[in-house]
Design a protein around this motif. Structure first.
Motif, PDB file in Angstrom:
ATOM      1  N   ARG A 177       1.515   6.660  -6.754  1.00  0.00           N
ATOM      2  CA  ARG A 177       0.284   7.460  -7.272  1.00  0.00           C
ATOM      3  C   ARG A 177       0.611   8.944  -7.011  1.00  0.00           C
ATOM      4  N   GLN A 181       0.841   4.062  -2.848  1.00  0.00           N
ATOM      5  CA  GLN A 181       0.506   5.422  -2.560  1.00  0.00           C
ATOM      6  C   GLN A 181       1.572   6.266  -3.229  1.00  0.00           C
ATOM      7  N   SER A 215      -4.738   7.298 -10.910  1.00  0.00           N
ATOM      8  CA  SER A 215      -5.415   7.969  -9.740  1.00  0.00           C
ATOM      9  C   SER A 215      -6.621   7.319  -9.543  1.00  0.00           C
ATOM     10  N   VAL A 216      -6.388   6.037  -8.871  1.00  0.00           N
ATOM     11  CA  VAL A 216      -7.420   5.165  -8.525  1.00  0.00           C
ATOM     12  C   VAL A 216      -7.293   4.798  -7.109  1.00  0.00           C
ATOM     13  N   SER A 217      -8.408   4.112  -6.438  1.00  0.00           N
ATOM     14  CA  SER A 217      -8.194   3.818  -4.887  1.00  0.00           C
ATOM     15  C   SER A 217      -6.974   2.913  -4.705  1.00  0.00           C
ATOM     16  N   VAL A 218      -6.117   3.550  -3.663  1.00  0.00           N
ATOM     17  CA  VAL A 218      -4.788   2.738  -3.567  1.00  0.00           C
ATOM     18  C   VAL A 218      -5.132   1.650  -2.581  1.00  0.00           C
ATOM     19  N   GLU A 219      -6.431   1.820  -1.834  1.00  0.00           N
ATOM     20  CA  GLU A 219      -6.759   0.725  -1.147  1.00  0.00           C
ATOM     21  C   GLU A 219      -7.325  -0.556  -1.937  1.00  0.00           C
ATOM     22  N   ALA A 220      -8.249  -0.264  -2.866  1.00  0.00           N
ATOM     23  CA  ALA A 220      -8.617  -1.292  -3.870  1.00  0.00           C
ATOM     24  C   ALA A 220      -7.469  -1.835  -4.595  1.00  0.00           C
ATOM     25  N   THR A 239      -4.322  -2.141  -3.568  1.00  0.00           N
ATOM     26  CA  THR A 239      -3.721  -2.845  -2.730  1.00  0.00           C
ATOM     27  C   THR A 239      -4.501  -4.284  -2.444  1.00  0.00           C
ATOM     28  N   HIS A 240      -5.697  -4.381  -2.263  1.00  0.00           N
ATOM     29  CA  HIS A 240      -6.257  -5.495  -1.912  1.00  0.00           C
ATOM     30  C   HIS A 240      -6.371  -6.451  -3.236  1.00  0.00           C
ATOM     31  N   CYS A 241      -6.755  -5.791  -4.392  1.00  0.00           N
ATOM     32  CA  CYS A 241      -6.896  -6.620  -5.567  1.00  0.00           C
ATOM     33  C   CYS A 241      -5.299  -7.317  -5.921  1.00  0.00           C
ATOM     34  N   LYS A 272       0.839  -1.178   0.018  1.00  0.00           N
ATOM     35  CA  LYS A 272      -0.139   0.049  -0.013  1.00  0.00           C
ATOM     36  C   LYS A 272       0.982   1.199   0.050  1.00  0.00           C
TER      37      LYS A 272
END
Length: 194
Positions: free
Chosen positions: A140, A137, A147-152, A154-156, A133
């Motif tokens: 990004r 980050q 610029s998409v969700s770092v959280e998403a 990371t999990h994917c 993550k």
């Protein structure tokens, strides 16, 4: 006082080393605490003093393996100053480290089964996903990736690599299978690149 702390730490490390070998060779279900304490030259009481029970000892060993693999990933990533190459190097190191014969059973088989999915995921987040993550980050912020969700992301990405590790572990020719998985991961990651 210092001598007691040093001796205690040495005892703990020795128990974990012996336990890791037993968990790797025989699997959690087939490991006898009696064999571990006998090999360590200790009593069951000494083991229980440090780890409470077999599951507590396994958790300590599991966490040590997670830290070891995490260190391997960070060392591989640090071989480059380029954030994209760091990500690729780290992904490959994770695949290689997790399928090492002395890590496979503890991380991939017994870890989720013994610790339960919540604890397994908590450890995965603490030692693997956290670094991933941070890297995503940074990338990004550097505008290296979209610029998409770092959280998403990371999990994917973590989920894809965890599943790839399970797939790789089932093959005898792991070197070639790791290369195949990395080719696919590179293609997936290119979709995130700016």
């Amino acid at each position: 006082m210092k001598k007691n702390k040093i001796e205690t730490e040495q005892t703990i490390q020795n128990l974990m080393k012996i336990a890791r070998w037993h968990f790797t060779e025989y699997g959690y279900a087939n490991v006898s605490l009696e064999e571990i304490v006998t090999e360590a030259g200790l009593t069951r009481g000494a083991l229980y003093h440090h780890f409470r029970n077999k599951k507590g000892l396994f958790l300590a060993v599991f966490e040590a393996v997670q830290k070891e693999v995490g260190g391997y990933v960070e060392a591989a990533a640090a071989k480059s100053n380029n954030s994209w190459d760091q990500l690729i190097n780290g992904c490959q190191a994770f695949l290689e480290g997790a399928v090492e014969s002395h890590n496979q059973r503890i991380l991939l088989i017994d870890g989720p089964a013994v610790l339960g999915w919540d604890t397994f995921r908590e450890m995965d987040e603490k030692y693997s996903m956290h670094s991933l993550k941070e890297q995503l980050q940074l990338m990004r912020e550097q505008h290296v990736i979209k610029s998409v969700s770092v959280e998403a992301m990371t999990h994917c990405l973590s989920g894809a690599m965890n599943e790839a590790v399970l797939w790789i572990a089932d093959h005898l020719d792991q070197k070639n299978v790791i290369e195949e998985a990395m080719l696919v991961l590179r293609h997936l990651l290119e979709g995130l690149r700016r």
